[in-house]
Write an enzyme that holds these catalytic residues in place. Structure first.
Site, PDB file in Angstrom:
ATOM      1  N   SER A   1      -1.744 -13.738  17.319  1.00 27.24           N
ATOM      2  CA  SER A   1      -1.470 -13.634  15.880  1.00 27.24           C
ATOM      3  C   SER A   1      -2.144 -14.719  15.052  1.00 27.24           C
ATOM      4  CB  SER A   1       0.049 -13.701  15.642  1.00 27.24           C
ATOM      5  OG  SER A   1       0.576 -14.915  16.149  1.00 27.24           O
TER       6      SER A   1
ATOM      7  N   ASN B   1      11.133 -18.624  18.318  1.00 24.73           N
ATOM      8  CA  ASN B   1      11.936 -17.661  17.565  1.00 24.73           C
ATOM      9  C   ASN B   1      12.477 -18.276  16.279  1.00 24.73           C
ATOM     10  OD1 ASN B   1      11.408 -16.110  19.775  1.00 24.73           O
ATOM     11  ND2 ASN B   1      13.527 -15.905  20.464  1.00 24.73           N
TER      12      ASN B   1
ATOM     13  N   HIS C   1       7.541  14.243 -21.142  1.00 28.52           N
ATOM     14  CA  HIS C   1       6.862  15.330 -20.413  1.00 28.52           C
ATOM     15  C   HIS C   1       5.369  15.372 -20.738  1.00 28.52           C
ATOM     16  CE1 HIS C   1      10.896  16.953 -19.481  1.00 28.52           C
ATOM     17  NE2 HIS C   1      11.169  16.680 -20.747  1.00 28.52           N
TER      18      HIS C   1
ATOM     19  N   SER D   1     -20.360   4.429 -13.562  1.00 33.30           N
ATOM     20  CA  SER D   1     -20.664   5.450 -12.571  1.00 33.30           C
ATOM     21  C   SER D   1     -22.073   5.228 -12.032  1.00 33.30           C
ATOM     22  CB  SER D   1     -20.561   6.843 -13.201  1.00 33.30           C
ATOM     23  OG  SER D   1     -21.185   7.810 -12.379  1.00 33.30           O
TER      24      SER D   1
ATOM     25  N   LYS E   1     -20.385   6.856 -18.354  1.00 35.45           N
ATOM     26  CA  LYS E   1     -19.013   6.697 -17.871  1.00 35.45           C
ATOM     27  C   LYS E   1     -18.518   5.255 -18.033  1.00 35.45           C
ATOM     28  CE  LYS E   1     -16.500   9.014 -16.263  1.00 35.45           C
ATOM     29  NZ  LYS E   1     -16.363   9.337 -14.820  1.00 35.45           N
TER      30      LYS E   1
ATOM     31  N   GLU F   1      -6.538   2.090 -12.096  1.00 30.56           N
ATOM     32  CA  GLU F   1      -6.434   3.087 -11.032  1.00 30.56           C
ATOM     33  C   GLU F   1      -6.144   2.430  -9.685  1.00 30.56           C
ATOM     34  OE1 GLU F   1     -10.075   5.237 -11.330  1.00 30.56           O
ATOM     35  OE2 GLU F   1      -9.495   6.260 -13.175  1.00 30.56           O
TER      36      GLU F   1
ATOM     37  N   TYR G   1      15.515 -11.566  18.768  1.00 28.45           N
ATOM     38  CA  TYR G   1      14.065 -11.459  18.557  1.00 28.45           C
ATOM     39  C   TYR G   1      13.421 -10.475  19.517  1.00 28.45           C
ATOM     40  CZ  TYR G   1       9.205 -12.478  17.755  1.00 28.45           C
ATOM     41  OH  TYR G   1       7.874 -12.357  17.439  1.00 28.45           O
TER      42      TYR G   1
ATOM     43  N   GLN H   1       6.679  -9.432  15.063  1.00 28.52           N
ATOM     44  CA  GLN H   1       5.483 -10.219  14.761  1.00 28.52           C
ATOM     45  C   GLN H   1       4.688  -9.633  13.602  1.00 28.52           C
ATOM     46  OE1 GLN H   1       3.149 -12.295  17.896  1.00 28.52           O
ATOM     47  NE2 GLN H   1       1.545 -10.835  17.367  1.00 28.52           N
TER      48      GLN H   1
ATOM     49  N   LYS I   1       4.610 -10.931   9.358  1.00 33.97           N
ATOM     50  CA  LYS I   1       3.745 -11.862   8.610  1.00 33.97           C
ATOM     51  C   LYS I   1       2.508 -11.159   8.066  1.00 33.97           C
ATOM     52  CE  LYS I   1       4.443 -14.402  12.207  1.00 33.97           C
ATOM     53  NZ  LYS I   1       5.827 -13.972  12.523  1.00 33.97           N
TER      54      LYS I   1
END
Length: 483
Positions: A37, A127, A173, A294, A300, A307, A334, A339, A342
């Site tokens: 890790s 742990n 709406h 674009s 564009k 987005e 544990y 793991q 994180k």
């Protein structure tokens, strides 16, 4: 004797391991790829060193570590911290062969502190060590998210104050509904974000409980003062049960769910602004800093920042749900499944902070087209105002609603809108529409929004009241942050 001891622990297959005395073979390379890790948890190096400093000091205070060994460990940890900071500055990563940041720090500590380093892990488990590191990191980092949200709220409030005279269409709406002040729209999102701040702050009392001293699961076999240890690390309290301490990730579940809700609010704000920035609406225009073009169509101008925020909201929701699925079937205490916490924590934090900054920057620099905002209004949006006019003259609302609907139908059949429907048509439908002058007075955007004077409404007075409340809250928040 010492050389053999060191060789067994440190030079086992050219890497330092916190375990392995009863193993004759190395873990397979494919297991290491999944297990190691360090590429993720190196970000916890400061918290891991902070926890180790406090643990060594507590061992010393509790008479389980000599003064000389404690001093050697403290100085060694200082050197290790400087080393890692320099390497990350230069390379952006650590090249150690060890599996995690805990092993890296302990291995490096031996080079600076000698045999004293082997006493650091006394009565401590990865742990409770890992659980402590994560909580420390969250306590230090989450206020940056809060500050970013407050900055976005401030941007929205500033624009609302400056643009209070702009009136535009309000939608339900996605259909034109009633006129509202543009400021009222902006503040609707500010209030949602304000709630996000308070929700995050509410998590702190549960987050600020120290697991260190819980061991692997049964607690600490040596006499220590966990409350003193917790206070030394800056925690408010200790976890009340050692099995709960090492196995619980409720604080992460809370954070992931909170982040998904905050992202949801950012997404809804982004969606509104995307719509308003389209050529069909043209109410807002994003600056070049927060727009893209674009590769094919030269004309564009895309609201990609918004987005991306909208898309990220789905990822936050997915990861929050996914981590809960990881937890749901785990046995107590544990398990290595945890793991992944994180990786999800850092990814969620980084992405949300970027989304908040993009949102604040986009809104701060965008331009509002007042004429296009006004052009979004049309007389049919004053149908409710006509109904209110009849109610004030004693007509029951349900009947008033029907009478205005009749006027709308008549106008449509004549190819007109409500403003241009002849006065005689109104009076034929219902005499309570009043005089011609009284009827004409209804067709005013300013008069329409100024009806809604109740708290939380869109009248100028009500909007100003919202701003005042929000400014008081912002001032209180900023004052608390500087104390």
């Amino acid at each position: 004797m010492r050389k053999n001891y060191v060789a067994l622990i440190v030079i086992h297959k050219s890497k330092f391991q916190l375990w392995g005395g009863c193993f004759e073979e190395e873990p397979s390379s494919v297991l290491r790829r999944l297990n190691d890790s360090l590429p993720v948890d190196f970000r916890l190096f400061r918290e891991d060193i902070q926890g180790s400093r406090a643990w060594a000091e507590e061992l010393f205070q509790s008479h389980h570590l000599s003064a000389n060994d404690n001093l050697a460990i403290q100085k060694g940890l200082d050197s290790v911290e400087k080393e890692i900071e320099q390497e990350l500055t230069e390379n952006g990563k650590l090249k150690d062969a060890e599996e995690d940041i805990h092993s890296v720090i302990e291995c490096r500590l031996f080079k600076h502190s000698g045999d004293a380093a082997f006493r650091l892990h006394t009565a401590r488990s990865r742990n409770d060590q890992s659980a402590t590191d994560t909580r420390l990191w969250m306590l230090a980092s989450l206020p940056k998210l809060t500050s970013a949200i407050v900055e976005l709220i401030t941007v929205l409030a500033t624009r609302a104050e400056n643009e209070i005279d702009i009136i535009s269409a309000g939608y339900t709406h996605l259909q034109r509904a009633q006129p509202v002040r543009w400021s009222h729209f902006l503040l609707s999102h500010a209030w949602a974000l304000r709630d996000d701040v308070t929700r995050l702050e509410e998590q702190r009392s549960r987050l600020s409980r120290c697991p260190l001293g819980s061991g692997a699961l049964a607690g600490c076999a040596l006499t220590i003062d966990r409350k003193r240890l917790a206070l030394n690390l800056g925690f408010d309290d200790i976890t009340p049960n050692s099995m709960f301490a090492v196995g619980s990730r409720d604080h992460l579940v809370e954070f992931f769910n909170w982040a998904s809700l905050c992202a949801l609010h950012l997404s809804r704000l982004a969606e509104d602004l995307i719509i308003y920035s389209s050529q069909e609406y043209g109410i807002v225009r994003f600056s070049d800093q927060f727009s893209t073009g674009s590769s094919l169509m030269p004309q564009k101008r895309n609201p990609d920042g918004q987005e991306l925020i909208r898309g990220a909201a789905g990822l936050f929701l997915g990861e929050a749900f996914g981590f809960s699925c990881v937890l749901k079937g785990l046995p107590s205490t544990y398990n290595k499944d945890l793991q992944s916490d994180k990786e999800l924590l850092f990814r969620t934090y980084d992405r949300l902070l970027d989304c908040l900054k993009i949102s604040a920057g986009s809104i701060r620099t965008m331009k509002v087209n007042i004429d296009r905002a006004l052009n979004s209004l049309e007389p049919g949006m004053l149908a409710t105002d006509l109904a209110h006019m009849l109610v004030r003259r004693g007509v029951p609302f349900r009947k008033a609603h029907h009478l205005v609907g009749t006027a709308l139908l008549r106008a449509t059949n004549l190819g007109l809108d409500l403003r241009n429907l002849p006065y005689s048509e109104y009076i034929a439908i219902c005499p309570e529409f009043g005089t011609e002058e009284e009827l004409k007075a209804v067709f005013s955007w300013e008069a329409s929004v100024e009806q809604y004077t109740s708290s939380g409404g869109t009248a100028r007075k009500a909007v100003i009241n919202q701003l005042e409340i929000l400014h008081i809250w912002l001032q209180k928040y900023n004052k608390e942050c500087t104390v």
